[in-house]
Design a protein around this motif. Structure first.
Motif, PDB file in Angstrom:
ATOM      1  N   UNK A  49       0.806  -1.220   0.000  1.00  0.00           N
ATOM      2  CA  UNK A  49       0.000   0.000   0.000  1.00  0.00           C
ATOM      3  C   UNK A  49       0.849   1.286   0.000  1.00  0.00           C
ATOM      4  N   UNK A  50       1.867   1.385   0.870  1.00  0.00           N
ATOM      5  CA  UNK A  50       2.699   2.596   0.798  1.00  0.00           C
ATOM      6  C   UNK A  50       3.412   2.747  -0.540  1.00  0.00           C
ATOM      7  N   UNK A  52       2.163   2.031  -3.434  1.00  0.00           N
ATOM      8  CA  UNK A  52       1.220   2.656  -4.356  1.00  0.00           C
ATOM      9  C   UNK A  52       1.127   4.155  -4.110  1.00  0.00           C
ATOM     10  N   UNK A  53       1.162   4.543  -2.835  1.00  0.00           N
ATOM     11  CA  UNK A  53       1.076   5.978  -2.517  1.00  0.00           C
ATOM     12  C   UNK A  53       2.285   6.724  -3.079  1.00  0.00           C
ATOM     13  N   UNK A  55       4.153   5.779  -5.650  1.00  0.00           N
ATOM     14  CA  UNK A  55       4.058   5.762  -7.116  1.00  0.00           C
ATOM     15  C   UNK A  55       3.139   6.882  -7.601  1.00  0.00           C
ATOM     16  N   UNK A  56       2.069   7.147  -6.845  1.00  0.00           N
ATOM     17  CA  UNK A  56       1.142   8.183  -7.295  1.00  0.00           C
ATOM     18  C   UNK A  56       1.822   9.550  -7.355  1.00  0.00           C
ATOM     19  N   UNK A  57       2.754   9.803  -6.425  1.00  0.00           N
ATOM     20  CA  UNK A  57       3.476  11.087  -6.486  1.00  0.00           C
ATOM     21  C   UNK A  57       4.429  11.119  -7.683  1.00  0.00           C
ATOM     22  N   UNK A  59       3.729   9.805 -10.532  1.00  0.00           N
ATOM     23  CA  UNK A  59       2.869  10.134 -11.677  1.00  0.00           C
ATOM     24  C   UNK A  59       2.474  11.608 -11.697  1.00  0.00           C
ATOM     25  N   UNK A  60       2.402  12.217 -10.522  1.00  0.00           N
ATOM     26  CA  UNK A  60       2.112  13.665 -10.496  1.00  0.00           C
ATOM     27  C   UNK A  60       3.222  14.405 -11.243  1.00  0.00           C
ATOM     28  N   UNK A  61       4.479  14.038 -10.932  1.00  0.00           N
ATOM     29  CA  UNK A  61       5.599  14.688 -11.627  1.00  0.00           C
ATOM     30  C   UNK A  61       5.556  14.392 -13.118  1.00  0.00           C
ATOM     31  N   UNK A  62       5.195  13.164 -13.458  1.00  0.00           N
ATOM     32  CA  UNK A  62       5.123  12.827 -14.883  1.00  0.00           C
ATOM     33  C   UNK A  62       3.996  13.606 -15.567  1.00  0.00           C
ATOM     34  N   UNK A  63       2.896  13.822 -14.817  1.00  0.00           N
ATOM     35  CA  UNK A  63       1.758  14.552 -15.396  1.00  0.00           C
ATOM     36  C   UNK A  63       2.113  16.001 -15.724  1.00  0.00           C
ATOM     37  N   UNK A  64       3.035  16.578 -14.960  1.00  0.00           N
ATOM     38  CA  UNK A  64       3.404  17.984 -15.220  1.00  0.00           C
ATOM     39  C   UNK A  64       4.751  18.080 -15.942  1.00  0.00           C
ATOM     40  N   UNK A  74      11.318  11.704  -5.409  1.00  0.00           N
ATOM     41  CA  UNK A  74      10.065  11.203  -4.833  1.00  0.00           C
ATOM     42  C   UNK A  74      10.258   9.791  -4.278  1.00  0.00           C
ATOM     43  N   UNK A 203       8.930  15.211  -0.925  1.00  0.00           N
ATOM     44  CA  UNK A 203       8.647  14.956  -2.349  1.00  0.00           C
ATOM     45  C   UNK A 203       9.237  16.006  -3.289  1.00  0.00           C
TER      46      UNK A 203
END
Lengths: 285, 310
Positions: A49-50, A52-53, A55-57, A59-64, A74, A203
């Motif tokens: 679970x941690x 996944x948390x 990894x989501x950050x 993807x935030x960097x990848x999104x921007x 991260x 992060x």
């Protein structure tokens, strides 16, 4: 009359360093054996679970459209969250939890020193925390092809060790503070979660917060620890560092000594006040 | 059959608003409603009244604001502070709304561990005529309320400081109300399932709900559009109600100011509401079964009052 037979003679009375050592391992034992081996659900809750948390950050960097090295930042920050959560919930809050559960009075009544009990908590918790951090670090590094360019292995090890000593010293000190704060301990722990992720730059590079905020945040050992490790792991990006690694190592050393001494002082003081006011075994404030 | 007594013994402290609710005739006739109200009241007391008001206020504001500021700094470091871009509003609002998701998913499992290991009241609770299922819903409702307050604060903070484009004109009120009701219902169902499973877990799962909600950050498009994810992960995201709820809430609040992405392009508002309705029914029915199964398992294993003390 029937006499009870014992299979082995009683252990010799422990004092001084032997007592400290035995007490520490006695407290670490339930955390290592009870929590790691007997309650295996931790494998899912503390690793998958941690992960996944974190990894989501990423993807935030990848999104921007962030540069690649930020992914590494991260990943390292995500791994280090394990240590901060361990400090908050398994060190700082633990004595309060033990008081509520009735264990604290047993600790105080026993000849074992409280510092050894706290160190035992730290050692026991450290095993699981290192596992969690290592899994986040390894899996994320492989999944996102993070490249590490280590400029100095001895310095990296030194920074990590100093960070851990200072951090767990701080956890011991917090244990006394949280114990004194009663039911509000939970709120304090909650209060110190995301705000510290922000202030310590879990992060992002902490220097993005500006010099004075970063300087104030440096009281949290993870701030300088992560900053130093990032500089050493991503050697090409030293410009993103807050202070030089050597200076950060010296500050961490000072913090280690300070927090351990403060923890010892505060625990002694708290025990003394608790005994005088009869609050050590009080379950509700 | 033993029922909850509608009359409280003399000398006990009044419960204010909860007392008024408990004195309503239809509430007095229903053990489930009384259990729910008592659970919600107790949850609120634990979360708020047992703390110093200032500390509670700071904690309620600081944690969500810090959480959203992490993203603001991450975004600003890369884009040089281009907060007027539609993607920023998408990320910001997703994170603000996700506070509620975390509260609902984590609230119930936390209540189970809190009662059992912290306050050691599991024996008393589950040997009383309390309706456990309704009581847990009540405990979750208290966390939901705190989460909702935090979300409102963070959203207003974003509108005022970062110009998140939410205006009276941009809000689709009927769809917003429908989204809130359907979304919260479906999320509560999921929270109940996690809470029910917590009966069988040791204290090291005390953060189960929080960790699961943290993990769902990845799959639900809270922080970034689902289109960024590899196809397999994107498909996983589509099985969770939070994914649709966040999309619905963004549409309802941002209106035409919202940036659209291909994953949900084919779904109009009615379709999203319908999916949330189906999920709500499915999750609540499943939660009832999981709760009964998990309680039975916990009783059989003798862990209903487990104290781990790691």
């Amino acid at each position: 009359m029937t006499a009870f037979k014992t299979t082995s003679p009683p252990a010799a009375k422990a004092t001084g360093a032997t007592l400290f050592w035995r007490t520490m391992w006695a407290r670490a034992y339930p955390r290592i054996v009870g929590s790691l081996i007997r309650e295996r659900s931790w494998l899912f809750f503390e690793t998958v679970l941690p992960l996944a948390a974190t990894v989501s950050y990423v993807f935030v960097y990848q999104a921007v459209g962030a540069p690649e090295e930020y992914v590494g930042f991260v990943v390292l920050g995500g791994a280090m969250t394990a240590f901060w959560l361990n400090i908050l919930w398994a060190m700082a809050s633990q004595l309060y939890w033990d008081k509520e559960g009735g264990n604290l009075e047993i600790y105080v009544l026993s000849p074992g020193p409280l510092m050894a009990i706290l160190l035992g908590m730290a050692v026991g918790g450290f095993v699981m925390t290192v596992t969690r951090a290592a899994i986040i670090l390894i899996v994320c590094s492989l999944a996102f092809s993070v490249t590490y360019t280590i400029s100095s292995v001895p310095l990296l090890i030194a920074i990590f060790v100093l960070t851990m000593i200072a951090l767990y010293g701080m956890g011991m000190m917090f244990a006394a503070v949280f114990l004194a704060s009663g039911r509000e301990a939970w709120h304090l722990a909650n209060l110190l979660q995301e705000p510290i992720y922000l202030a310590s730059g879990f992060y992002f590079p902490v220097r993005a917060l500006g010099f004075w905020v970063a300087a104030a945040s440096s009281l949290i050992p993870l701030t300088l620890g992560m900053d130093g490790m990032r500089q050493l792991l991503f050697a090409g990006d030293a410009t993103l560092g807050f202070l030089s690694v050597e200076v950060e190592a010296i500050i961490l050393l000072i913090l280690s000594v300070f927090f351990l001494a403060a923890a010892r002082f505060m625990l002694t003081k708290l025990e003394e006040i608790g005994r005088r006011e009869g609050r050590l075994i009080e379950r509700r404030r | 059959m033993t029922t909850l007594s509608p009359v409280r013994p003399e000398g006990e402290r009044p419960m204010g608003f909860a007392d008024r609710l408990l004195s309503l005739p239809f509430v007095q006739r229903s053990d489930a409603l009384r259990s729910f109200i008592l659970g919600a009241w107790l949850g609120w007391q634990i979360e708020s009244n047992w703390a110093d008001p200032l500390l509670f206020a700071v904690y309620s504001f600081a944690r969500p604001i810090a959480s959203v500021m992490i993203l603001v700094v991450m975004y600003s470091v890369i884009t040089d502070g281009a907060t007027q871009q539609p993607i920023f509003a998408y990320i910001y609002l997703g994170n603000a709304l996700y506070i509620i998701v975390g509260g609902v998913l984590g609230g119930i499992s936390w209540a189970v561990i809190d009662d059992r290991e912290h306050y050691r009241t599991a024996k008393q609770l589950y040997t009383s005529p309390l309706v456990g299922y309704a009581y847990l819903c009540g405990r979750g409702a208290a966390r939901l309320l705190i989460g909702a307050i935090s979300t409102i604060i963070v959203t207003v903070f974003g509108v005022l400081l970062f110009g998140i484009p939410i205006t009276i004109g941009s809000i689709d009120l009927p769809f917003l109300i429908a989204s809130i009701m359907l979304g919260l219902t479906s999320l509560s169902g999921l929270g109940l399932i996690i809470g029910a499973i917590s009966f069988q877990l040791g204290r090291n799962a005390w953060q189960a709900g929080e960790l699961i909600s943290g993990a769902l950050y990845l799959f639900t498009g809270a922080l970034f559009p689902l289109d960024i994810l590899p196809p397999v992960l994107r498909e996983i995201g589509l099985i969770f109600p939070a994914t649709y709820w966040l999309e619905a809430m963004r549409r309802a609040l941002l209106g035409t100011n919202m940036i659209g992405f291909p994953t949900f392009a084919a779904l109009d508002n009615t379709a999203i509401a319908f999916i949330l309705l189906i999920m709500s029914v499915g999750l609540w029915v499943s939660a009832a079964f999981v709760y009964r199964w998990s309680m039975r398992q916990a009783r059989e294993k003798g862990v209903i009052d487990l104290e781990t003390n790691y």
